[in-house]
Enzyme design. Structure first.
Site, PDB file in Angstrom:
ATOM      1  N   LYS A 221       0.849  -1.192   0.000  1.00  0.00           N
ATOM      2  CA  LYS A 221       0.000   0.000   0.000  1.00  0.00           C
ATOM      3  C   LYS A 221       0.884   1.240   0.000  1.00  0.00           C
ATOM      4  O   LYS A 221       1.733   1.413   0.869  1.00  0.00           O
ATOM      5  CB  LYS A 221      -0.903   0.009   1.244  1.00  0.00           C
ATOM      6  CG  LYS A 221      -1.687   1.312   1.460  1.00  0.00           C
ATOM      7  CD  LYS A 221      -2.653   1.225   2.647  1.00  0.00           C
ATOM      8  CE  LYS A 221      -3.307   2.571   2.956  1.00  0.00           C
ATOM      9  NZ  LYS A 221      -4.216   2.500   4.126  1.00  0.00           N
ATOM     10  N   ASP A 226      -2.816  10.141   3.678  1.00  0.00           N
ATOM     11  CA  ASP A 226      -4.195   9.717   3.872  1.00  0.00           C
ATOM     12  C   ASP A 226      -4.934  10.725   4.756  1.00  0.00           C
ATOM     13  O   ASP A 226      -4.824  10.691   5.976  1.00  0.00           O
ATOM     14  CB  ASP A 226      -4.223   8.317   4.510  1.00  0.00           C
ATOM     15  CG  ASP A 226      -5.639   7.791   4.694  1.00  0.00           C
ATOM     16  OD1 ASP A 226      -6.585   8.431   4.182  1.00  0.00           O
ATOM     17  OD2 ASP A 226      -5.799   6.743   5.346  1.00  0.00           O
ATOM     18  N   LYS A 233     -10.427  12.553   8.301  1.00  0.00           N
ATOM     19  CA  LYS A 233      -9.960  12.060   9.595  1.00  0.00           C
ATOM     20  C   LYS A 233      -9.963  13.182  10.616  1.00  0.00           C
ATOM     21  O   LYS A 233      -9.714  14.337  10.265  1.00  0.00           O
ATOM     22  CB  LYS A 233      -8.507  11.555   9.467  1.00  0.00           C
ATOM     23  CG  LYS A 233      -8.346  10.207   8.811  1.00  0.00           C
ATOM     24  CD  LYS A 233      -6.862   9.805   8.800  1.00  0.00           C
ATOM     25  CE  LYS A 233      -6.652   8.493   8.080  1.00  0.00           C
ATOM     26  NZ  LYS A 233      -7.274   7.343   8.741  1.00  0.00           N
ATOM     27  N   ASP A 244       1.507   6.253   5.451  1.00  0.00           N
ATOM     28  CA  ASP A 244       0.574   5.305   4.838  1.00  0.00           C
ATOM     29  C   ASP A 244       1.111   4.647   3.560  1.00  0.00           C
ATOM     30  O   ASP A 244       0.419   3.847   2.937  1.00  0.00           O
ATOM     31  CB  ASP A 244      -0.761   6.019   4.562  1.00  0.00           C
ATOM     32  CG  ASP A 244      -1.965   5.126   4.815  1.00  0.00           C
ATOM     33  OD1 ASP A 244      -1.797   4.074   5.455  1.00  0.00           O
ATOM     34  OD2 ASP A 244      -3.069   5.485   4.356  1.00  0.00           O
ATOM     35  N   ASP A 303     -12.376   6.753   3.825  1.00  0.00           N
ATOM     36  CA  ASP A 303     -11.133   6.554   4.576  1.00  0.00           C
ATOM     37  C   ASP A 303     -10.635   5.105   4.505  1.00  0.00           C
ATOM     38  O   ASP A 303      -9.543   4.798   4.957  1.00  0.00           O
ATOM     39  CB  ASP A 303     -11.338   6.988   6.036  1.00  0.00           C
ATOM     40  CG  ASP A 303     -10.031   7.221   6.769  1.00  0.00           C
ATOM     41  OD1 ASP A 303      -8.976   7.220   6.103  1.00  0.00           O
ATOM     42  OD2 ASP A 303     -10.070   7.416   7.993  1.00  0.00           O
ATOM     43  N   GLU A 305      -9.464   3.603   2.006  1.00  0.00           N
ATOM     44  CA  GLU A 305      -8.944   3.711   0.645  1.00  0.00           C
ATOM     45  C   GLU A 305      -7.903   2.646   0.319  1.00  0.00           C
ATOM     46  O   GLU A 305      -7.738   2.263  -0.835  1.00  0.00           O
ATOM     47  CB  GLU A 305      -8.341   5.107   0.435  1.00  0.00           C
ATOM     48  CG  GLU A 305      -6.914   5.309   0.963  1.00  0.00           C
ATOM     49  CD  GLU A 305      -6.743   5.143   2.470  1.00  0.00           C
ATOM     50  OE1 GLU A 305      -7.757   5.293   3.188  1.00  0.00           O
ATOM     51  OE2 GLU A 305      -5.627   4.861   2.921  1.00  0.00           O
ATOM     52  N   ARG A 307      -7.693  -0.580   0.828  1.00  0.00           N
ATOM     53  CA  ARG A 307      -8.176  -1.830   0.216  1.00  0.00           C
ATOM     54  C   ARG A 307      -8.543  -1.618  -1.250  1.00  0.00           C
ATOM     55  O   ARG A 307      -8.521  -2.568  -2.030  1.00  0.00           O
ATOM     56  CB  ARG A 307      -9.351  -2.373   1.038  1.00  0.00           C
ATOM     57  CG  ARG A 307     -10.557  -1.498   1.079  1.00  0.00           C
ATOM     58  CD  ARG A 307     -11.477  -1.820   2.255  1.00  0.00           C
ATOM     59  NE  ARG A 307     -10.882  -1.446   3.542  1.00  0.00           N
ATOM     60  CZ  ARG A 307     -11.430  -1.678   4.728  1.00  0.00           C
ATOM     61  NH1 ARG A 307     -12.588  -2.290   4.813  1.00  0.00           N
ATOM     62  NH2 ARG A 307     -10.826  -1.309   5.839  1.00  0.00           N
TER      63      ARG A 307
HETATM   64  N1  BES Z   1      -4.285   4.474   6.845  1.00  0.00           N
HETATM   65  C1  BES Z   1      -5.371   4.127   7.673  1.00  0.00           C
HETATM   66  C2  BES Z   1      -5.021   3.107   8.757  1.00  0.00           C
HETATM   67  C3  BES Z   1      -4.001   3.504   9.784  1.00  0.00           C
HETATM   68  C4  BES Z   1      -4.391   3.839  11.062  1.00  0.00           C
HETATM   69  C5  BES Z   1      -2.658   3.470   9.493  1.00  0.00           C
HETATM   70  C6  BES Z   1      -3.459   4.172  12.012  1.00  0.00           C
HETATM   71  C7  BES Z   1      -1.718   3.794  10.447  1.00  0.00           C
HETATM   72  C8  BES Z   1      -2.106   4.146  11.715  1.00  0.00           C
HETATM   73  C9  BES Z   1      -6.506   3.537   6.831  1.00  0.00           C
HETATM   74  O1  BES Z   1      -6.597   3.988   5.534  1.00  0.00           O
HETATM   75  C10 BES Z   1      -7.786   3.889   7.500  1.00  0.00           C
HETATM   76  O2  BES Z   1      -8.101   5.038   7.561  1.00  0.00           O
HETATM   77  N2  BES Z   1      -8.496   2.890   7.972  1.00  0.00           N
HETATM   78  C11 BES Z   1      -9.754   3.058   8.592  1.00  0.00           C
HETATM   79  C12 BES Z   1     -10.669   2.029   7.991  1.00  0.00           C
HETATM   80  C13 BES Z   1     -12.108   2.203   8.321  1.00  0.00           C
HETATM   81  C14 BES Z   1     -12.659   3.496   7.794  1.00  0.00           C
HETATM   82  C15 BES Z   1     -12.868   1.027   7.732  1.00  0.00           C
HETATM   83  C16 BES Z   1      -9.594   2.841  10.090  1.00  0.00           C
HETATM   84  O3  BES Z   1      -8.783   2.003  10.481  1.00  0.00           O
HETATM   85  O4  BES Z   1     -10.275   3.521  10.845  1.00  0.00           O
HETATM   86 ZN    ZN Z   2      -4.851   4.663   4.728  1.00  0.00          ZN
HETATM   87 MN    MN Z   3      -7.728   5.771   5.350  1.00  0.00          MN
END
Ligand code: BES
Ligand code: ZN
Ligand code: MN
Length: 462
Positions: A221, A226, A233, A244, A303, A305, A307
């Site tokens: 990834k 992000d 966020k 990210d 968010d 993104e 996947r």
């Molecule tokens: N990049 C984030 C995940 C992340 C969180 C990376 C903390 C590093 C540290 C990812 O894209 C994300 O935002 N995931 C969401 C998914 C949800 C919306 C289904 C999450 O984990 O809240």
């Molecule tokens: Zn992300």
């Molecule tokens: Mn995200």
């Protein structure tokens, strides 16, 4: 000596560092003592060597007298010393970095053993890969945009090929909306993303030595920032989202390391590069995207993104028909809630998960298996309008949901997924071989996966 240690209050605990001026009692003017803890393990030695590296600030030459009588311990000393001394100073106008010692001697009672001597060079290759991955992750996201990252990958491959035993071939593709639509949607509103035609958002590398005994596809990834997109966020969660793209950094550096080491394993690496930004062209909750492989996905949370870009990258990797597929991604905060911020979650086919866990163990990177129970199949298919739901709004098991979603794009190939959202970034201070900031997590584990595939264990006689 015991009296001296008592005076210093040194007990040899992990993390302890004591500096002793020797007043010429021995030839070196300074003796640095580092605690190892109860047991001499590669992990303990790596940590201690890292602490030692930061304690030595201006020496012309250093002798490392840590336990190093096996290849694994020698490797730990080299990695700990090399990584503990890492710092990211590119953006400091006065770096003020202490000059690295011109000479570092590793003392070992087993210096004449060929396997012990042979452990130094490969460990240094891993150190270089981790340091390079850290540099990329630490680089400000306004500078490491998807096209800039693609250029940096190209430059890294070119530089490595000068000394690699066998070269890596890199390809940077332009991004056309027809072929990589989910990735394009993620980056649609980023000024540097693939929305602008001909902007590069893909990087793939192929390392194909003639004597390859296996073929591994690596997918990372590479979201260079992000923001969460329209589902923006909260500020505190966004603060370190330059991290990210760490999965992409790891697959590229692992591939380069395989080439430098001359491992007889074919590697097809895919870095899915995009930015997740806010703008008039942003993907919206409710949009339906078509992935590279043709599956439709309903966007429910902009968010989630990672996947989406991974779905496309996995689709491309599957076309190469590898023996095994490994993806690595800072994918979910849910995994950080589940396992904490020091270890990765590993999901997928049991055999490949076991392979990755064993690699992590050998590499000194903590990882833990997580299941994908059958009912997640229903959850990922809960969209009323598309083949798959990108997310179903249920927080519980969110890291597992993401893995179940990715599995749809693995073409039934043996596969494992590493969720490295926790261990990628060290928000605290430096400790052991970890600097503050990017950790370079994943490079060492992936190199170990490749090494193991390159030297398969002899199969049981049937
Ligand atoms: N990049 C984030 C995940 C992340 C969180 C990376 C903390 C590093 C540290 C990812 O894209 C994300 O935002 N995931 C969401 C998914 C949800 C919306 C289904 C999450 O984990 O809240
Ligand atoms: Zn992300
Ligand atoms: Mn995200």
């Amino acid at each position: 000596m015991p009296g001296l240690l008592a005076t210093l209050g040194a007990q040899g605990r992990p993390g302890e560092v004591a500096k002793v001026p020797t007043n010429k009692v021995i030839a070196s003017p300074l003796l640095v003592l580092v605690g190892l803890g109860e047991e001499v393990t590669p992990d303990a030695v790596r940590r201690a060597a890292g602490n030692a590296a930061r304690a030595v600030t201006n020496a012309a030459s250093v002798a490392l007298a840590l336990p190093a009588d096996s290849p694994a311990l020698v490797r730990a000393v080299v990695e700990g010393w090399g990584l503990g001394g890492y710092s990211f100073t590119t953006y400091k106008s006065k770096p003020g970095t202490p000059t690295a010692p011109a000479e570092v001697v590793l003392l070992t009672p087993a210096a004449r053993r060929a396997d012990v001597a042979a452990a130094v060079e490969p460990a240094q290759v891993v150190v270089d890969g981790i340091a390079a991955a850290r540099d990329w992750v630490n680089t400000p996201p306004g500078d490491l945009t998807p096209p800039a990252f693609a250029d940096a990958i190209g430059a890294a491959v070119k530089a490595a090929n000068k000394e690699a035993r066998r070269p890596v071939a890199g390809s940077r593709s332009t991004c056309s909306t027809s072929s990589v639509s989910t990735s394009s949607a993620v980056a649609a509103c980023s000024r540097s993303g693939p929305a602008r035609p001909r902007r590069r958002a893909w990087s793939s590398l192929t390392y194909a030595p003639k004597d390859a005994v296996a073929h591994v596809a690596l997918v990372g990834k590479g979201i260079t920032f992000d923001s969460g997109g329209l589902w923006i966020k909260p500020a505190a969660s966004m603060a370190t989202m330059k991290e990210d793209m760490a999965g992409a950094a790891a697959v590229v550096q692992a591939t380069i390391a395989a080439a430098r080491l001359g491992l007889p394993v074919r590697v097809s690496a895919f870095a899915a590069l995009a930015e997740n930004m806010v703008g008039a062209a942003s993907m919206r909750p409710g949009d339906v995207l078509t992935t590279y492989a043709g599956t439709t996905v309903e966007v429910t949370n902009t968010d989630a993104e990672g996947r989406l870009v991974l779905a496309d990258a996995l689709g491309r990797a599957v076309e190469r028909a590898p023996d095994v597929l490994v993806d690595i991604a800072t994918l979910t905060g849910h995994m950080v809630l589940a396992l904490g911020d020091k270890m990765a979650g590993v999901l997928g086919d049991d055999a490949v998960v076991a392979e990755v866990l064993a690699a992590g163990e050998a590499a000194g990177e903590d990882a833990w298996p997580m299941p994908i129970p059958e009912f997640y199949d229903e959850r990922i298919r809960s969209s009323k309008v598309a083949d798959l739901a990108q997310y179903d709004g249920i927080r519980w098991g969110g890291g597992i949901f993401a893995a179940a979603f990715l599995r749809e794009f693995t073409g039934g190939l043996p596969w494992a997924h590493l969720d490295i959202a926790g261990p990628t970034f060290n928000k605290g201070g430096a400790n052991g071989h970890l600097a503050s900031g990017a950790t370079g997590y994943g490079v060492a584990t992936l190199v170990e996966v490749l090494r193991a595939r390159a030297a398969p264990a002899p199969s049981e006689p049937s």
